[in-house]
Design a protein around this motif. Structure first.
Motif, PDB file in Angstrom:
ATOM      1  N   ALA A  78       0.826  -1.203   0.000  1.00 26.29           N
ATOM      2  CA  ALA A  78       0.000   0.000   0.000  1.00 26.29           C
ATOM      3  C   ALA A  78       0.865   1.259   0.000  1.00 26.29           C
ATOM      4  O   ALA A  78       0.587   2.220  -0.727  1.00 26.29           O
ATOM      5  N   LEU A  79       1.924   1.250   0.799  1.00 26.86           N
ATOM      6  CA  LEU A  79       2.814   2.414   0.836  1.00 26.86           C
ATOM      7  C   LEU A  79       3.536   2.609  -0.495  1.00 26.86           C
ATOM      8  O   LEU A  79       3.684   3.749  -0.965  1.00 26.86           O
ATOM      9  N   ALA A  80       3.981   1.526  -1.117  1.00 22.76           N
ATOM     10  CA  ALA A  80       4.644   1.628  -2.415  1.00 22.76           C
ATOM     11  C   ALA A  80       3.662   2.119  -3.485  1.00 22.76           C
ATOM     12  O   ALA A  80       4.047   2.881  -4.377  1.00 22.76           O
ATOM     13  N   ALA A  81       2.410   1.703  -3.388  1.00 15.14           N
ATOM     14  CA  ALA A  81       1.398   2.180  -4.339  1.00 15.14           C
ATOM     15  C   ALA A  81       1.166   3.678  -4.181  1.00 15.14           C
ATOM     16  O   ALA A  81       0.981   4.392  -5.175  1.00 15.14           O
ATOM     17  N   ILE A  82       1.202   4.158  -2.955  1.00 14.65           N
ATOM     18  CA  ILE A  82       1.047   5.600  -2.718  1.00 14.65           C
ATOM     19  C   ILE A  82       2.233   6.351  -3.310  1.00 14.65           C
ATOM     20  O   ILE A  82       2.058   7.398  -3.963  1.00 14.65           O
ATOM     21  N   VAL A  83       3.450   5.832  -3.105  1.00 20.09           N
ATOM     22  CA  VAL A  83       4.639   6.466  -3.687  1.00 20.09           C
ATOM     23  C   VAL A  83       4.533   6.492  -5.210  1.00 20.09           C
ATOM     24  O   VAL A  83       4.777   7.523  -5.853  1.00 20.09           O
ATOM     25  N   HIS A  90       3.041  13.527 -10.592  1.00 19.97           N
ATOM     26  CA  HIS A  90       3.975  14.633 -10.822  1.00 19.97           C
ATOM     27  C   HIS A  90       4.789  14.493 -12.101  1.00 19.97           C
ATOM     28  O   HIS A  90       5.123  15.509 -12.731  1.00 19.97           O
ATOM     29  N   THR A  91       5.125  13.285 -12.509  1.00 20.70           N
ATOM     30  CA  THR A  91       6.008  13.125 -13.671  1.00 20.70           C
ATOM     31  C   THR A  91       5.285  12.710 -14.944  1.00 20.70           C
ATOM     32  O   THR A  91       5.793  12.935 -16.033  1.00 20.70           O
ATOM     33  N   ARG A  92       4.143  12.047 -14.821  1.00 20.59           N
ATOM     34  CA  ARG A  92       3.407  11.520 -15.981  1.00 20.59           C
ATOM     35  C   ARG A  92       4.277  10.566 -16.813  1.00 20.59           C
ATOM     36  O   ARG A  92       4.104  10.436 -18.014  1.00 20.59           O
ATOM     37  N   SER A  93       5.213   9.900 -16.154  1.00 20.92           N
ATOM     38  CA  SER A  93       6.130   8.981 -16.826  1.00 20.92           C
ATOM     39  C   SER A  93       5.896   7.569 -16.310  1.00 20.92           C
ATOM     40  O   SER A  93       6.006   7.312 -15.108  1.00 20.92           O
ATOM     41  N   THR A  94       5.611   6.664 -17.214  1.00 25.47           N
ATOM     42  CA  THR A  94       5.367   5.280 -16.825  1.00 25.47           C
ATOM     43  C   THR A  94       6.621   4.633 -16.246  1.00 25.47           C
ATOM     44  O   THR A  94       6.561   3.953 -15.217  1.00 25.47           O
ATOM     45  N   LEU A  95       7.756   4.845 -16.892  1.00 24.14           N
ATOM     46  CA  LEU A  95       8.996   4.227 -16.405  1.00 24.14           C
ATOM     47  C   LEU A  95       9.397   4.755 -15.032  1.00 24.14           C
ATOM     48  O   LEU A  95       9.817   3.989 -14.158  1.00 24.14           O
ATOM     49  N   LYS A  96       9.277   6.053 -14.819  1.00 26.72           N
ATOM     50  CA  LYS A  96       9.604   6.616 -13.504  1.00 26.72           C
ATOM     51  C   LYS A  96       8.635   6.116 -12.442  1.00 26.72           C
ATOM     52  O   LYS A  96       9.029   5.858 -11.299  1.00 26.72           O
ATOM     53  N   THR A  97       7.370   5.955 -12.802  1.00 32.98           N
ATOM     54  CA  THR A  97       6.375   5.447 -11.863  1.00 32.98           C
ATOM     55  C   THR A  97       6.686   4.009 -11.470  1.00 32.98           C
ATOM     56  O   THR A  97       6.673   3.658 -10.286  1.00 32.98           O
ATOM     57  N   LEU A  98       6.985   3.167 -12.460  1.00 33.05           N
ATOM     58  CA  LEU A  98       7.323   1.779 -12.167  1.00 33.05           C
ATOM     59  C   LEU A  98       8.598   1.681 -11.329  1.00 33.05           C
ATOM     60  O   LEU A  98       8.664   0.897 -10.374  1.00 33.05           O
ATOM     61  N   ALA A  99       9.600   2.463 -11.697  1.00 33.79           N
ATOM     62  CA  ALA A  99      10.862   2.422 -10.952  1.00 33.79           C
ATOM     63  C   ALA A  99      10.669   2.878  -9.510  1.00 33.79           C
ATOM     64  O   ALA A  99      11.145   2.225  -8.574  1.00 33.79           O
ATOM     65  N   ALA A 100       9.959   3.969  -9.314  1.00 33.98           N
ATOM     66  CA  ALA A 100       9.744   4.479  -7.959  1.00 33.98           C
ATOM     67  C   ALA A 100       8.906   3.510  -7.132  1.00 33.98           C
ATOM     68  O   ALA A 100       9.207   3.258  -5.955  1.00 33.98           O
ATOM     69  N   MET A 102       8.559   0.199  -7.529  1.00 33.46           N
ATOM     70  CA  MET A 102       9.302  -1.018  -7.210  1.00 33.46           C
ATOM     71  C   MET A 102      10.414  -0.755  -6.200  1.00 33.46           C
ATOM     72  O   MET A 102      10.637  -1.558  -5.291  1.00 33.46           O
ATOM     73  N   LEU A 103      11.112   0.364  -6.364  1.00 37.71           N
ATOM     74  CA  LEU A 103      12.151   0.695  -5.376  1.00 37.71           C
ATOM     75  C   LEU A 103      11.540   0.911  -3.994  1.00 37.71           C
ATOM     76  O   LEU A 103      12.095   0.463  -2.982  1.00 37.71           O
ATOM     77  N   ALA A 104      10.389   1.575  -3.950  1.00 38.67           N
ATOM     78  CA  ALA A 104       9.718   1.780  -2.665  1.00 38.67           C
ATOM     79  C   ALA A 104       9.276   0.443  -2.071  1.00 38.67           C
ATOM     80  O   ALA A 104       9.438   0.203  -0.873  1.00 38.67           O
ATOM     81  N   LEU A 105       8.716  -0.445  -2.897  1.00 40.45           N
ATOM     82  CA  LEU A 105       8.262  -1.746  -2.395  1.00 40.45           C
ATOM     83  C   LEU A 105       9.435  -2.556  -1.863  1.00 40.45           C
ATOM     84  O   LEU A 105       9.366  -3.098  -0.748  1.00 40.45           O
ATOM     85  N   TRP A 106      10.503  -2.650  -2.629  1.00 39.76           N
ATOM     86  CA  TRP A 106      11.649  -3.429  -2.181  1.00 39.76           C
ATOM     87  C   TRP A 106      12.267  -2.834  -0.916  1.00 39.76           C
ATOM     88  O   TRP A 106      12.648  -3.564  -0.009  1.00 39.76           O
TER      89      TRP A 106
END
Length: 116
Positions: A78-83, A90-100, A102-106
């Protein structure tokens, strides 16, 4: 009827029904113009379907954890989904969203453990 033959009959029947149902929309809307209200409504279908598929995976409690743990703030998913939502907004970027996300989840799983 043999078991394997039944499976193939079911596969062929379901495939034919699936093809016919998809072809019916092409045949109906190929000859007519779609009403504007329907075209506007259909634009929201992909987002609604993605939400319906993803949301249960985020808030569902693991089998070993109590049901309240899924809604707790210590739920890494849930916290990673919020991040990821904030980054996407803010970025409207799919790659940045996925990276952020996944990094938050891990990172959260490493800090909090797999179940919070």
């Amino acid at each position: 009827m043999d078991g394997a033959l039944k499976v193939w009959v079911v596969i062929l029947a379901v495939g034919a029904l699936n093809y016919a149902s998809r072809l019916s929309f092409i045949a109906v809307f190929g000859r007519r113009s779609m009403p504007a209200w329907l075209a506007r409504a259909l634009k929201f279908v992909p987002a609604a379907m993605l939400t319906a598929l993803v949301l249960p995976m985020i808030v569902a409690a693991p089998a070993a954890a109590p049901a309240a743990a899924a809604l707790a703030w210590a739920n890494p998913k849930a916290l990673a989904a919020i991040v990821a939502t904030v980054v996407a907004f803010h970025t409207r970027s799919t790659l940045k969203t996925l990276a952020a996300g996944m990094l938050a989840l891990w990172s959260l799983q490493w800090l909090l453990g797999p179940h919070g």
